[in-house]
Design a protein around this motif. Structure first.
Motif, PDB file in Angstrom:
ATOM      1  N   SER B 216       1.141   8.875   1.034  1.00 45.70           N
ATOM      2  CA  SER B 216       1.417   9.446  -0.287  1.00 45.70           C
ATOM      3  C   SER B 216       2.072   8.385  -1.166  1.00 45.70           C
ATOM      4  O   SER B 216       2.821   7.549  -0.675  1.00 45.70           O
ATOM      5  N   VAL B 217       1.780   8.429  -2.466  1.00 42.85           N
ATOM      6  CA  VAL B 217       2.461   7.550  -3.414  1.00 42.85           C
ATOM      7  C   VAL B 217       3.936   7.937  -3.395  1.00 42.85           C
ATOM      8  O   VAL B 217       4.246   9.115  -3.405  1.00 42.85           O
ATOM      9  N   PRO B 218       4.908   7.036  -3.367  1.00 41.82           N
ATOM     10  CA  PRO B 218       4.845   5.578  -3.452  1.00 41.82           C
ATOM     11  C   PRO B 218       4.787   4.836  -2.102  1.00 41.82           C
ATOM     12  O   PRO B 218       5.198   3.706  -2.019  1.00 41.82           O
ATOM     13  N   PHE B 219       4.307   5.490  -1.057  1.00 39.85           N
ATOM     14  CA  PHE B 219       4.248   4.827   0.251  1.00 39.85           C
ATOM     15  C   PHE B 219       2.806   4.506   0.647  1.00 39.85           C
ATOM     16  O   PHE B 219       2.462   4.498   1.819  1.00 39.85           O
ATOM     17  N   HIS B 220       1.943   4.271  -0.348  1.00 39.01           N
ATOM     18  CA  HIS B 220       0.512   4.231  -0.070  1.00 39.01           C
ATOM     19  C   HIS B 220      -0.040   2.818   0.106  1.00 39.01           C
ATOM     20  O   HIS B 220      -1.229   2.666   0.355  1.00 39.01           O
ATOM     21  N   GLY B 221       0.809   1.786  -0.022  1.00 37.66           N
ATOM     22  CA  GLY B 221       0.318   0.410  -0.081  1.00 37.66           C
ATOM     23  C   GLY B 221      -0.660   0.015   1.008  1.00 37.66           C
ATOM     24  O   GLY B 221      -1.626  -0.692   0.757  1.00 37.66           O
ATOM     25  N   TRP B 222      -0.452   0.483   2.222  1.00 30.50           N
ATOM     26  CA  TRP B 222      -1.287   0.046   3.338  1.00 30.50           C
ATOM     27  C   TRP B 222      -2.640   0.741   3.366  1.00 30.50           C
ATOM     28  O   TRP B 222      -3.602   0.221   3.943  1.00 30.50           O
ATOM     29  N   LEU B 223      -2.723   1.937   2.757  1.00 26.40           N
ATOM     30  CA  LEU B 223      -3.865   2.812   3.009  1.00 26.40           C
ATOM     31  C   LEU B 223      -5.207   2.265   2.516  1.00 26.40           C
ATOM     32  O   LEU B 223      -6.162   2.210   3.301  1.00 26.40           O
ATOM     33  N   PRO B 224      -5.319   1.812   1.241  1.00 27.13           N
ATOM     34  CA  PRO B 224      -6.622   1.296   0.803  1.00 27.13           C
ATOM     35  C   PRO B 224      -7.068   0.082   1.612  1.00 27.13           C
ATOM     36  O   PRO B 224      -8.251  -0.050   1.940  1.00 27.13           O
ATOM     37  N   ASP B 225      -6.115  -0.803   1.960  1.00 24.14           N
ATOM     38  CA  ASP B 225      -6.469  -1.991   2.742  1.00 24.14           C
ATOM     39  C   ASP B 225      -7.015  -1.598   4.105  1.00 24.14           C
ATOM     40  O   ASP B 225      -8.022  -2.133   4.568  1.00 24.14           O
ATOM     41  N   ALA B 226      -6.325  -0.659   4.765  1.00 22.95           N
ATOM     42  CA  ALA B 226      -6.751  -0.258   6.103  1.00 22.95           C
ATOM     43  C   ALA B 226      -8.107   0.436   6.049  1.00 22.95           C
ATOM     44  O   ALA B 226      -8.993   0.154   6.850  1.00 22.95           O
ATOM     45  N   TYR B 227      -8.292   1.349   5.072  1.00 24.71           N
ATOM     46  CA  TYR B 227      -9.557   2.089   4.987  1.00 24.71           C
ATOM     47  C   TYR B 227     -10.708   1.151   4.659  1.00 24.71           C
ATOM     48  O   TYR B 227     -11.781   1.214   5.255  1.00 24.71           O
ATOM     49  N   ALA B 228     -10.488   0.279   3.660  1.00 24.65           N
ATOM     50  CA  ALA B 228     -11.600  -0.507   3.147  1.00 24.65           C
ATOM     51  C   ALA B 228     -12.005  -1.612   4.107  1.00 24.65           C
ATOM     52  O   ALA B 228     -13.176  -1.973   4.181  1.00 24.65           O
ATOM     53  N   SER B 229     -11.036  -2.168   4.865  1.00 22.95           N
ATOM     54  CA  SER B 229     -11.396  -3.300   5.706  1.00 22.95           C
ATOM     55  C   SER B 229     -11.868  -2.876   7.093  1.00 22.95           C
ATOM     56  O   SER B 229     -12.336  -3.707   7.859  1.00 22.95           O
ATOM     57  N   ALA B 230     -11.759  -1.594   7.427  1.00 25.90           N
ATOM     58  CA  ALA B 230     -12.217  -1.129   8.734  1.00 25.90           C
ATOM     59  C   ALA B 230     -13.744  -1.107   8.775  1.00 25.90           C
ATOM     60  O   ALA B 230     -14.386  -1.020   7.729  1.00 25.90           O
ATOM     61  N   PRO B 231     -14.351  -1.178   9.970  1.00 28.02           N
ATOM     62  CA  PRO B 231     -15.803  -1.019  10.064  1.00 28.02           C
ATOM     63  C   PRO B 231     -16.227   0.342   9.498  1.00 28.02           C
ATOM     64  O   PRO B 231     -15.413   1.287   9.504  1.00 28.02           O
ATOM     65  N   ALA B 232     -17.470   0.438   9.019  1.00 34.36           N
ATOM     66  CA  ALA B 232     -17.915   1.616   8.268  1.00 34.36           C
ATOM     67  C   ALA B 232     -17.617   2.934   8.986  1.00 34.36           C
ATOM     68  O   ALA B 232     -17.035   3.853   8.417  1.00 34.36           O
ATOM     69  N   GLY B 233     -18.003   3.012  10.260  1.00 30.73           N
ATOM     70  CA  GLY B 233     -17.807   4.265  10.988  1.00 30.73           C
ATOM     71  C   GLY B 233     -16.348   4.585  11.195  1.00 30.73           C
ATOM     72  O   GLY B 233     -15.942   5.753  11.211  1.00 30.73           O
ATOM     73  N   VAL B 234     -15.532   3.540  11.338  1.00 27.59           N
ATOM     74  CA  VAL B 234     -14.106   3.757  11.572  1.00 27.59           C
ATOM     75  C   VAL B 234     -13.429   4.297  10.326  1.00 27.59           C
ATOM     76  O   VAL B 234     -12.557   5.159  10.406  1.00 27.59           O
ATOM     77  N   THR B 267      11.042  20.535  -4.785  1.00 27.62           N
ATOM     78  CA  THR B 267      10.990  19.587  -5.892  1.00 27.62           C
ATOM     79  C   THR B 267      10.406  18.265  -5.426  1.00 27.62           C
ATOM     80  O   THR B 267       9.549  17.675  -6.088  1.00 27.62           O
ATOM     81  N   LEU B 268      10.875  17.813  -4.242  1.00 26.29           N
ATOM     82  CA  LEU B 268      10.395  16.541  -3.696  1.00 26.29           C
ATOM     83  C   LEU B 268       8.890  16.592  -3.451  1.00 26.29           C
ATOM     84  O   LEU B 268       8.144  15.688  -3.843  1.00 26.29           O
ATOM     85  N   LEU B 269       8.439  17.683  -2.805  1.00 26.47           N
ATOM     86  CA  LEU B 269       7.015  17.801  -2.478  1.00 26.47           C
ATOM     87  C   LEU B 269       6.174  17.835  -3.746  1.00 26.47           C
ATOM     88  O   LEU B 269       5.131  17.168  -3.838  1.00 26.47           O
ATOM     89  N   LEU B 270       6.625  18.623  -4.743  1.00 19.58           N
ATOM     90  CA  LEU B 270       5.858  18.733  -5.986  1.00 19.58           C
ATOM     91  C   LEU B 270       5.793  17.382  -6.685  1.00 19.58           C
ATOM     92  O   LEU B 270       4.735  16.975  -7.170  1.00 19.58           O
ATOM     93  N   ALA B 271       6.938  16.659  -6.702  1.00 19.10           N
ATOM     94  CA  ALA B 271       6.960  15.380  -7.396  1.00 19.10           C
ATOM     95  C   ALA B 271       6.039  14.380  -6.708  1.00 19.10           C
ATOM     96  O   ALA B 271       5.220  13.720  -7.365  1.00 19.10           O
ATOM     97  N   ILE B 272       6.151  14.275  -5.379  1.00 21.39           N
ATOM     98  CA  ILE B 272       5.300  13.320  -4.657  1.00 21.39           C
ATOM     99  C   ILE B 272       3.841  13.717  -4.764  1.00 21.39           C
ATOM    100  O   ILE B 272       2.960  12.867  -4.939  1.00 21.39           O
ATOM    101  N   GLY B 273       3.565  15.018  -4.696  1.00 18.92           N
ATOM    102  CA  GLY B 273       2.187  15.501  -4.825  1.00 18.92           C
ATOM    103  C   GLY B 273       1.607  15.124  -6.169  1.00 18.92           C
ATOM    104  O   GLY B 273       0.521  14.538  -6.252  1.00 18.92           O
ATOM    105  N   ALA B 274       2.348  15.419  -7.250  1.00 20.22           N
ATOM    106  CA  ALA B 274       1.833  15.137  -8.596  1.00 20.22           C
ATOM    107  C   ALA B 274       1.641  13.641  -8.790  1.00 20.22           C
ATOM    108  O   ALA B 274       0.626  13.194  -9.334  1.00 20.22           O
ATOM    109  N   LEU B 275       2.617  12.853  -8.313  1.00 21.69           N
ATOM    110  CA  LEU B 275       2.526  11.395  -8.425  1.00 21.69           C
ATOM    111  C   LEU B 275       1.285  10.880  -7.691  1.00 21.69           C
ATOM    112  O   LEU B 275       0.532  10.039  -8.207  1.00 21.69           O
ATOM    113  N   SER B 276       1.060  11.394  -6.465  1.00 18.45           N
ATOM    114  CA  SER B 276      -0.100  10.953  -5.687  1.00 18.45           C
ATOM    115  C   SER B 276      -1.392  11.298  -6.404  1.00 18.45           C
ATOM    116  O   SER B 276      -2.313  10.474  -6.458  1.00 18.45           O
ATOM    117  N   ILE B 277      -1.472  12.530  -6.944  1.00 21.79           N
ATOM    118  CA  ILE B 277      -2.698  12.953  -7.631  1.00 21.79           C
ATOM    119  C   ILE B 277      -3.017  11.991  -8.769  1.00 21.79           C
ATOM    120  O   ILE B 277      -4.124  11.469  -8.875  1.00 21.79           O
TER     121      ILE B 277
END
Lengths: 106, 475
Positions: B216-234, B267-277
């Motif tokens: 979730s944002v703001p802890f998302h830094g690793w996610l696009p790198d891990a998803y995009a660089s993995a083999p297609a099926g992974v 409040t925390l969940l709503l804020a992180i949710g909205a930020l992530s969206i």
């Protein structure tokens, strides 16, 4: 539960923040991937100590021990995997500098 | 019965790796697909009483206290759908026989781990199973050992290590203050004893760990790198189910069954949710790599689940779980389409692609269905879950958050339309004149998943009454 702290416990409770500090320092200062991994391991040791104390203050040392043994096994596997990845980073770049894992952006 | 869903894949992996099995390289794939189908069938049609029976009365697991709730059943279904598709896609996108064999075994391990994560009733056992899934994912991401894959894997390892440390500290603090790591006892202690600083810290640390794991944002830094660089099926497996199980499911389960809702937490969940969206959708708009765009859209969709949970109402949680299931379906399918495109064209750069629908009609059409479902267009299943979440937000008085959710749906439509236009519509890009549709093994999962999106959307009352409403009634 936590009121009657013994002397030993006080020593432990001062040691944990110190170890955390050392671990964080180790991760922040270095540019070497192996040292980053060592820093993470130092942090894990701090958490292990915390679990020991948790078992001690609740009079449940046997349970805490079983958790810690499991934790050590799991950590060993994580470290082995991480070391394998770092080894391959080294093979590809001939260097252990953290800049080798800072190419992907955006 | 729940323990057999963990033990069977585990034992199977051991058997497949025995020296005498060396000549049966196809067997693990066959087993994995049959097992996934069986698990999906169990999740959909089994009677509730079945899950109490210990089919495997092993002393090994007697202390593990598994529990199958309705939420668990939905997760079993999502795991079966996403992991089953990932197995098939991995098999057909990898050329090297040994790599194929390793990947299938690791995915089976991940399935065992995920089935464990969704069945446990103890924080420490939860940690162990999360690590099983994570370690399998680390190796799967780094499979090709090229620079990007190793970087994605290393980032995931480090972020995951930090998340694990936070969770473990929280477990130790819970043990210190409540004397136990079991869900029930911690929940009881949290409700009966007065608030203390230690306990507040423990809840905060655990939530922090889970937010990192779920990307979730703001802890998302690793996610696009891990998803995009993995083999297609992974990446199909990772995006479809792994981070949803280790992150989002854990969050839903712990908040509803252990921590309980409080004003601060909501409040925390709503804020992180909205930020992530919002952040996820905006970042997705600017991407040129097809898998990176889908990864950011994952972050955005994850935000909907978190925001639905943040309402703290039964209908909000039901909507969140339904969206989790839908996300597993359509995101698995979109990554399967991305795998087909990458396999056939050899590139993921959307600027180099174009007009592929003409040459790859099946991939083009299923991709449209997936994107319409994600954008929330009726009657596809994604529409219903988003509708429930937005209604829940509106009813519980969080009208601004409801507006954000609706507005971000338009953003979803925008970036997915841009993806469709750049990859599938328009004039055929140069150099792809001899392009063919991808192999059956890659196309078939996408077709089945698109069909599930349509059927679950039209047969919405069945899904609602069979899977979703029991959850809302049960927690």
């Amino acid at each position: 539960m936590i009121d009657n702290l013994s002397m030993l416990l006080k020593v432990y409770l001062t040691a944990i923040p110190l170890i955390v500090l050392i671990g964080v320092y180790c991760i922040v200062v270095t540019h070497n991937l192996i040292r980053v991994l060592i820093g993470v391991e130092i942090l894990t040791k701090a958490v292990t100590l915390l679990l020991i104390i948790a078992g001690y203050v609740t009079n449940n040392t046997a349970f805490a021990q079983s958790l810690i043994i499991t934790l050590i096994v799991v950590e060993a596997v994580v470290v082995a995997t991480a070391a394998g990845v770092i080894l391959n980073v080294f093979k590809n770049n001939n260097s252990l500098h953290v800049r080798n894992i800072k190419h992907l952006r955006g | 019965m729940a323990s057999s869903l963990i033990l069977i894949p585990l034992i199977a992996v051991i058997i497949f790796n025995l020296p005498i099995m060396a000549s049966h390289k196809r067997l693990p794939l066959l087993f994995g697909v049959v097992f996934s189908l069986w698990q999906a069938w169990l999740a959909l049609f089994s009677a509730g009483s079945l899950w109490g029976n210990p089919v495997f009365p092993l002393p090994l697991l007697s202390g593990m206290h598994l529990q199958v709730t309705h939420l668990t059943l939905v997760m079993y279904l999502a795991i079966a759908i996403a992991a089953g598709s990932a197995l098939v896609i991995c098999w057909y996108t990898l050329e090297d026989g040994n790599k194929r064999f390793d990947v299938i075994n690791l995915i089976l391990l991940a399935i065992a781990g995920m089935n464990g994560v969704v069945s446990v009733t103890d924080l420490f056992t939860l940690y162990v199973f999360i690590e099983v899934v994570s370690i399998a994912s680390f190796i799967l991401i780094a499979l090709h050992k090229d620079g990007d894959a190793l970087e994605g894997s290393m980032k995931y390892i480090l972020m995951s290590a930090i998340a694990t440390l936070m969770m473990l500290s929280a477990i130790a603090l819970f043990m210190m203050t409540t004397g136990s790591t079991a869900f029930g006892e911690i929940a009881h202690a949290l409700r009966t004893q007065p608030d203390s600083l230690l306990r507040g810290t423990a809840v905060g640390l655990f939530l922090g760990g889970v937010f990192i794991k779920s990307g979730s944002v703001p802890f998302h830094g690793w996610l696009p790198d891990a998803y995009a660089s993995a083999p297609a099926g992974v990446s199909v497996l990772l995006a479809g189910i792994v981070t949803k199980t280790t992150g989002i499911y854990t969050l839903i389960r712990l908040v509803t069954a252990v921590f309980g809702f409080s004003a601060h937490l909501q409040t925390l969940l709503l804020a992180i949710g909205a930020l992530s969206i919002v952040v996820g959708a905006l970042a997705a708009l600017t991407q040129t790599d097809i898998k990176r765009m889908l990864a950011y859209s994952s972050i955005s969709q994850m935000g909907y689940i978190v925001i639905g949970l943040g309402t703290g109402t039964t209908i909000g949680v039901a909507g969140a779980v339904f969206h989790l299931l839908n996300h597993a379906i359509f995101k698995t399918q979109l990554f399967a389409n991305a795998a087909a495109v990458e396999e056939q064209t050899g590139t993921r750069n959307m600027d180099a692609l174009g007009g592929l629908a003409e040459k790859m009609p099946v991939t083009g059409i299923t991709s449209i269905i997936g994107f319409l479902s994600m954008a929330g267009v009726p009657p596809l299943s994604g529409f219903w879950s988003k509708l429930i979440i937005i209604i829940a937000l509106w009813l519980s008085g969080y009208r601004w958050y409801a507006l954000i959710a609706v507005a971000a749906s338009v953003l979803t439509l925008a970036y997915m339309l841009s993806l469709q236009r750049r990859v599938f519509f328009g004039k055929l890009a140069a150099g792809f004149e001899n392009l063919k549709e991808a192999e059956l093994g890659i196309v078939l999962p996408a077709v089945i998943l698109a069909a599930i999106s349509i059927i679950a959307g039209i047969a919405f009352p069945f899904v609602l009454h069979r899977l979703i409403l029991p959850i809302a009634a049960g927690w």
